[in-house]
Design a protein around this motif. Structure first.
Motif, PDB file in Angstrom:
ATOM      1  N   UNK A 145       7.413   6.528  -6.619  1.00 14.79           N
ATOM      2  CA  UNK A 145       7.739   5.133  -6.920  1.00 14.79           C
ATOM      3  C   UNK A 145       7.765   4.308  -5.646  1.00 14.79           C
ATOM      4  N   UNK A 146       7.119   4.811  -4.594  1.00 14.58           N
ATOM      5  CA  UNK A 146       7.113   4.135  -3.305  1.00 14.58           C
ATOM      6  C   UNK A 146       5.948   3.161  -3.154  1.00 14.58           C
ATOM      7  N   UNK A 147       5.317   2.759  -4.245  1.00 15.29           N
ATOM      8  CA  UNK A 147       4.138   1.899  -4.126  1.00 15.29           C
ATOM      9  C   UNK A 147       4.473   0.533  -3.539  1.00 15.29           C
ATOM     10  N   UNK A 148       5.669   0.040  -3.768  1.00 10.28           N
ATOM     11  CA  UNK A 148       6.058  -1.247  -3.185  1.00 10.28           C
ATOM     12  C   UNK A 148       7.549  -1.267  -2.952  1.00 10.28           C
ATOM     13  N   UNK A 149       7.958  -2.151  -2.085  1.00  5.44           N
ATOM     14  CA  UNK A 149       9.375  -2.357  -1.818  1.00  5.44           C
ATOM     15  C   UNK A 149       9.566  -3.861  -1.804  1.00  5.44           C
ATOM     16  N   UNK A 150      10.369  -4.364  -2.715  1.00  7.88           N
ATOM     17  CA  UNK A 150      10.535  -5.807  -2.869  1.00  7.88           C
ATOM     18  C   UNK A 150       9.190  -6.477  -3.144  1.00  7.88           C
ATOM     19  N   UNK A 151       8.292  -5.797  -3.856  1.00  8.59           N
ATOM     20  CA  UNK A 151       7.002  -6.358  -4.211  1.00  8.59           C
ATOM     21  C   UNK A 151       6.016  -6.402  -3.055  1.00  8.59           C
ATOM     22  N   UNK A 153       3.838  -4.500   0.306  1.00 10.19           N
ATOM     23  CA  UNK A 153       3.067  -3.308   0.616  1.00 10.19           C
ATOM     24  C   UNK A 153       3.960  -2.277   1.309  1.00 10.19           C
ATOM     25  N   UNK A 154       4.164  -1.142   0.670  1.00 11.09           N
ATOM     26  CA  UNK A 154       5.062  -0.132   1.222  1.00 11.09           C
ATOM     27  C   UNK A 154       4.544   0.411   2.547  1.00 11.09           C
ATOM     28  N   UNK A 155       3.220   0.426   2.729  1.00 10.95           N
ATOM     29  CA  UNK A 155       2.676   0.914   3.992  1.00 10.95           C
ATOM     30  C   UNK A 155       3.114   0.033   5.158  1.00 10.95           C
ATOM     31  N   UNK A 156       3.361  -1.245   4.895  1.00 11.35           N
ATOM     32  CA  UNK A 156       3.901  -2.121   5.933  1.00 11.35           C
ATOM     33  C   UNK A 156       5.281  -1.674   6.373  1.00 11.35           C
ATOM     34  N   UNK A 157       6.077  -1.226   5.404  1.00  7.45           N
ATOM     35  CA  UNK A 157       7.413  -0.739   5.745  1.00  7.45           C
ATOM     36  C   UNK A 157       7.350   0.618   6.443  1.00  7.45           C
ATOM     37  N   UNK A 177       0.649  -0.922  18.262  1.00  4.62           N
ATOM     38  CA  UNK A 177      -0.322  -0.644  17.193  1.00  4.62           C
ATOM     39  C   UNK A 177       0.356  -0.775  15.825  1.00  4.62           C
ATOM     40  N   UNK A 178       1.522  -0.188  15.681  1.00  2.41           N
ATOM     41  CA  UNK A 178       2.245  -0.285  14.419  1.00  2.41           C
ATOM     42  C   UNK A 178       2.676  -1.720  14.143  1.00  2.41           C
ATOM     43  N   UNK A 179       3.059  -2.459  15.191  1.00  2.00           N
ATOM     44  CA  UNK A 179       3.474  -3.837  15.008  1.00  2.00           C
ATOM     45  C   UNK A 179       2.321  -4.688  14.458  1.00  2.00           C
ATOM     46  N   UNK A 180       1.110  -4.413  14.932  1.00  6.00           N
ATOM     47  CA  UNK A 180      -0.060  -5.136  14.410  1.00  6.00           C
ATOM     48  C   UNK A 180      -0.281  -4.819  12.930  1.00  6.00           C
ATOM     49  N   UNK A 181      -0.050  -3.562  12.556  1.00  9.06           N
ATOM     50  CA  UNK A 181      -0.181  -3.188  11.141  1.00  9.06           C
ATOM     51  C   UNK A 181       0.889  -3.873  10.299  1.00  9.06           C
ATOM     52  N   UNK A 182       2.085  -3.979  10.842  1.00  9.71           N
ATOM     53  CA  UNK A 182       3.164  -4.676  10.130  1.00  9.71           C
ATOM     54  C   UNK A 182       2.745  -6.111   9.842  1.00  9.71           C
ATOM     55  N   UNK A 183       2.233  -6.784  10.862  1.00 10.14           N
ATOM     56  CA  UNK A 183       1.824  -8.183  10.704  1.00 10.14           C
ATOM     57  C   UNK A 183       0.696  -8.302   9.677  1.00 10.14           C
ATOM     58  N   UNK A 184      -0.233  -7.360   9.705  1.00  7.18           N
ATOM     59  CA  UNK A 184      -1.365  -7.397   8.778  1.00  7.18           C
ATOM     60  C   UNK A 184      -0.904  -7.154   7.338  1.00  7.18           C
ATOM     61  N   UNK A 185       0.008  -6.228   7.158  1.00  8.31           N
ATOM     62  CA  UNK A 185       0.416  -5.849   5.802  1.00  8.31           C
ATOM     63  C   UNK A 185       1.540  -6.713   5.244  1.00  8.31           C
ATOM     64  N   UNK A 190       7.050  -8.965   9.355  1.00  9.41           N
ATOM     65  CA  UNK A 190       7.053  -7.905  10.359  1.00  9.41           C
ATOM     66  C   UNK A 190       7.474  -8.366  11.733  1.00  9.41           C
ATOM     67  N   UNK A 191       6.599  -8.103  12.694  1.00 12.38           N
ATOM     68  CA  UNK A 191       6.823  -8.427  14.088  1.00 12.38           C
ATOM     69  C   UNK A 191       8.123  -7.835  14.607  1.00 12.38           C
ATOM     70  N   UNK A 192       8.327  -6.578  14.320  1.00 14.65           N
ATOM     71  CA  UNK A 192       9.521  -5.859  14.774  1.00 14.65           C
ATOM     72  C   UNK A 192       9.528  -5.752  16.287  1.00 14.65           C
ATOM     73  N   UNK A 193       8.350  -5.552  16.871  1.00 18.08           N
ATOM     74  CA  UNK A 193       8.293  -5.415  18.308  1.00 18.08           C
ATOM     75  C   UNK A 193       8.843  -6.659  18.985  1.00 18.08           C
ATOM     76  N   UNK A 194       8.462  -7.831  18.506  1.00 18.61           N
ATOM     77  CA  UNK A 194       8.949  -9.090  19.085  1.00 18.61           C
ATOM     78  C   UNK A 194      10.462  -9.189  18.927  1.00 18.61           C
ATOM     79  N   UNK A 195      10.972  -8.744  17.782  1.00 15.63           N
ATOM     80  CA  UNK A 195      12.415  -8.833  17.534  1.00 15.63           C
ATOM     81  C   UNK A 195      13.188  -7.894  18.455  1.00 15.63           C
ATOM     82  N   UNK A 196      12.574  -6.756  18.789  1.00 16.49           N
ATOM     83  CA  UNK A 196      13.264  -5.765  19.618  1.00 16.49           C
ATOM     84  C   UNK A 196      13.232  -6.127  21.095  1.00 16.49           C
TER      85      UNK A 196
END
Length: 197
Positions: A145-151, A153-157, A177-185, A190-196
């Motif tokens: 049931x991991x297809x989405x989280x809050x509607x 893309x779960x892969x973003x999470x 690299x992961x931060x770019x995927x977060x932004x894309x998905x 996303x942008x966790x890297x910027x937040x950190x």
């Protein structure tokens, strides 16, 4: 005993108006132990009813607590997912305690991101990464049931969790690299890297 209860010898008020009470912890434990000894077969149903009452009245932590005590992990899972952001902000220790009682397949198939996040928060990075590694193969199979989280893309999470783990290990290049995927998905979520940083 009734007179002692009426005299509030075993009761502790929870509000100034003395509308809400709880039993003294030791007295409550005594009553619960007696209940489990004499009527063990009805205890799970009582926990299920208490969980439902707390859910209806907006007490998520207590609702999950009773669902777990009733070994009703599907209900506990639903409650945790519904209130994930609040629980992640305020109940991280509680989440880890609950997750320690959940069946492994439910954690991997339904709660992987939340479980990994809880572990990573306490610097248990290897365990968090292991959870993600075990859950990812199920994402495209329909077995989870991991297809989405809050509607979303779960892969973003998943990318967000991997980014968090990389940052915890000071692996900045991988984190980018992961931060770019977060932004894309997930777009602006996303942008966790910027937040950190």
């Amino acid at each position: 005993m009734y007179e002692a209860v009426q005299a509030e010898l075993f009761l502790i008020p929870l509000d100034r108006d003395r509308v809400w009470y709880r039993y003294h912890h030791m007295f409550g434990r005594l009553l619960y132990n007696r209940l489990t000894r004499q009527y063990a077969e009805i205890v799970p149903e009582l926990h299920r009813r208490a969980s439902e009452w707390f859910r209806i009245n907006g007490y998520t932590v207590e609702a999950v607590e009773h669902a777990v005590a009733a070994v009703d992990f599907n209900t506990a899972c639903e409650l945790i997912v519904q209130e994930a952001s609040e629980l992640l902000r305020n109940e991280m220790h509680m989440l880890l305690r609950w997750f320690g009682q959940f069946p492994e397949n439910l954690l991997i198939h339904n709660l992987a991101v939340l479980y990994a996040w809880s572990l990573a928060t306490f610097d248990r990075l290897e365990e968090a990464e292991d959870v993600l590694d075990r859950a990812e193969p199920y994402l495209d199979t329909g077995e989870t049931e991991l297809q989405s989280l809050n509607g979303e893309d779960i892969l973003g999470y998943f990318a967000a969790m991997r980014c968090m783990i990389c940052l915890g290990r000071n692996e900045t290049e991988k984190a980018v690299v992961y931060d770019e995927e977060i932004m894309r998905r997930l777009g602006g979520v996303g942008n966790i890297l910027a937040a950190k940083c």
